[in-house]
Design a protein around this motif. Structure first.
Motif, short mmCIF file in Angstrom:
data_model
loop_
_atom_site.label_atom_id
_atom_site.label_comp_id
_atom_site.label_asym_id
_atom_site.label_seq_id
_atom_site.Cartn_x
_atom_site.Cartn_y
_atom_site.Cartn_z
N ARG A 101 23.30 39.72 32.68
CA ARG A 101 23.74 40.81 31.80
C ARG A 101 24.58 40.23 30.67
O ARG A 101 25.80 40.19 30.74
CB ARG A 101 24.53 41.84 32.58
N GLN A 102 23.90 39.79 29.65
CA GLN A 102 24.56 39.20 28.50
C GLN A 102 24.53 40.19 27.35
O GLN A 102 23.47 40.66 26.96
CB GLN A 102 23.85 37.90 28.08
N GLN B 192 20.32 50.03 24.54
CA GLN B 192 20.27 48.63 24.96
C GLN B 192 21.68 48.05 24.97
O GLN B 192 22.23 47.73 23.93
CB GLN B 192 19.36 47.83 24.02
N GLU B 193 22.24 47.90 26.16
CA GLU B 193 23.59 47.38 26.31
C GLU B 193 23.60 45.86 26.48
O GLU B 193 24.64 45.23 26.28
CB GLU B 193 24.29 48.04 27.49
N TYR B 194 22.48 45.28 26.88
CA TYR B 194 22.40 43.85 27.13
C TYR B 194 21.26 43.25 26.32
O TYR B 194 20.31 43.94 25.95
CB TYR B 194 22.17 43.58 28.61
N ILE B 195 21.34 41.96 26.09
CA ILE B 195 20.29 41.28 25.34
C ILE B 195 19.02 41.31 26.17
O ILE B 195 19.01 40.84 27.32
CB ILE B 195 20.70 39.83 25.03
N LEU C 86 31.76 44.08 22.99
CA LEU C 86 30.39 43.64 22.75
C LEU C 86 29.70 44.72 21.93
O LEU C 86 30.24 45.78 21.70
CB LEU C 86 29.65 43.39 24.06
N TRP C 87 28.47 44.45 21.51
CA TRP C 87 27.73 45.39 20.67
C TRP C 87 26.47 45.85 21.39
O TRP C 87 25.84 45.09 22.10
CB TRP C 87 27.38 44.74 19.34
N ILE C 88 26.14 47.11 21.21
CA ILE C 88 24.93 47.70 21.78
C ILE C 88 24.18 48.41 20.65
O ILE C 88 24.73 48.64 19.58
CB ILE C 88 25.24 48.69 22.93
N TYR C 89 22.93 48.73 20.92
CA TYR C 89 22.21 49.57 19.97
C TYR C 89 21.52 50.70 20.71
O TYR C 89 21.19 50.59 21.88
CB TYR C 89 21.24 48.77 19.09
N GLU C 90 21.36 51.79 19.99
CA GLU C 90 20.65 52.95 20.49
C GLU C 90 19.59 53.33 19.47
O GLU C 90 19.82 53.27 18.27
CB GLU C 90 21.61 54.14 20.69
N VAL C 91 18.42 53.70 19.99
CA VAL C 91 17.33 54.17 19.13
C VAL C 91 17.07 55.62 19.48
O VAL C 91 16.89 55.96 20.65
CB VAL C 91 16.05 53.32 19.34
N TYR C 92 17.10 56.46 18.48
CA TYR C 92 16.85 57.88 18.64
C TYR C 92 15.51 58.24 18.01
O TYR C 92 15.16 57.72 16.96
CB TYR C 92 17.95 58.71 17.97
N GLU C 93 14.82 59.13 18.67
CA GLU C 93 13.62 59.73 18.09
C GLU C 93 14.02 61.16 17.76
O GLU C 93 14.17 61.99 18.66
CB GLU C 93 12.45 59.70 19.06
N GLU D 208 25.76 41.97 13.99
CA GLU D 208 24.54 41.54 13.30
C GLU D 208 23.42 41.24 14.28
O GLU D 208 22.26 41.56 14.02
CB GLU D 208 24.83 40.32 12.42
N ASP D 209 23.76 40.60 15.43
CA ASP D 209 22.74 40.31 16.44
C ASP D 209 22.12 41.59 16.98
O ASP D 209 20.90 41.72 17.09
CB ASP D 209 23.32 39.48 17.59
#
Length: 116
Positions: A73-74, A64-67, A49-56, A80-81
């Motif tokens: 927990r999807q 964010q591991e889940y939608i 699956l895909w996750i995103y991380e935001v860094y300051e 792209e999503d």
């Protein structure tokens, strides 16, 4: 003296190959998007699956591991999503807004999830 030069040359070649290998390994795993000088988005693959991380700066601000906003927990099924929602979060942070994501945000960005 010639033997010393050969050792240095071999060490240099091994070091360059080592650094190049790790550079290429990291290039396929994550993608960075700079929206603002202070915020950075990284999209990563984790457990198919895909996750995103935001860094300051260099500090992790959001992982964010889940939608967000959906029940259960999807995870994001496509890169792209995860990238679309991560970019939306970056935009909200850059505008000094709360980076909350709603179901309407997900639908507006055509994010696929199971409605429970």
């Amino acid at each position: 003296m010639k033997k010393y030069f050969n050792y240095k040359a071999v060490f240099l070649v091994i070091t360059v190959l080592f650094v190049g290998f790790f550079y290429l390994q990291g290039a396929g795993e994550k993608e960075q998007i700079n929206n603002d000088q202070s915020y950075v988005l990284e999209v990563l693959e984790k457990d198919s699956l895909w996750i995103y991380e935001v860094y300051e700066g260099t500090s992790l601000l959001i992982r964010q591991e889940y939608i967000p906003a959906v029940k259960g927990r999807q995870g994001f099924k496509t890169k792209e999503d995860a990238q679309k929602i991560g970019k939306l979060v970056l935009d909200k942070l850059s505008e000094n807004k709360m980076p909350a994501i709603s179901i309407e945000d997900l639908n507006a960005n055509a994010i696929s999830y199971n409605k429970i």
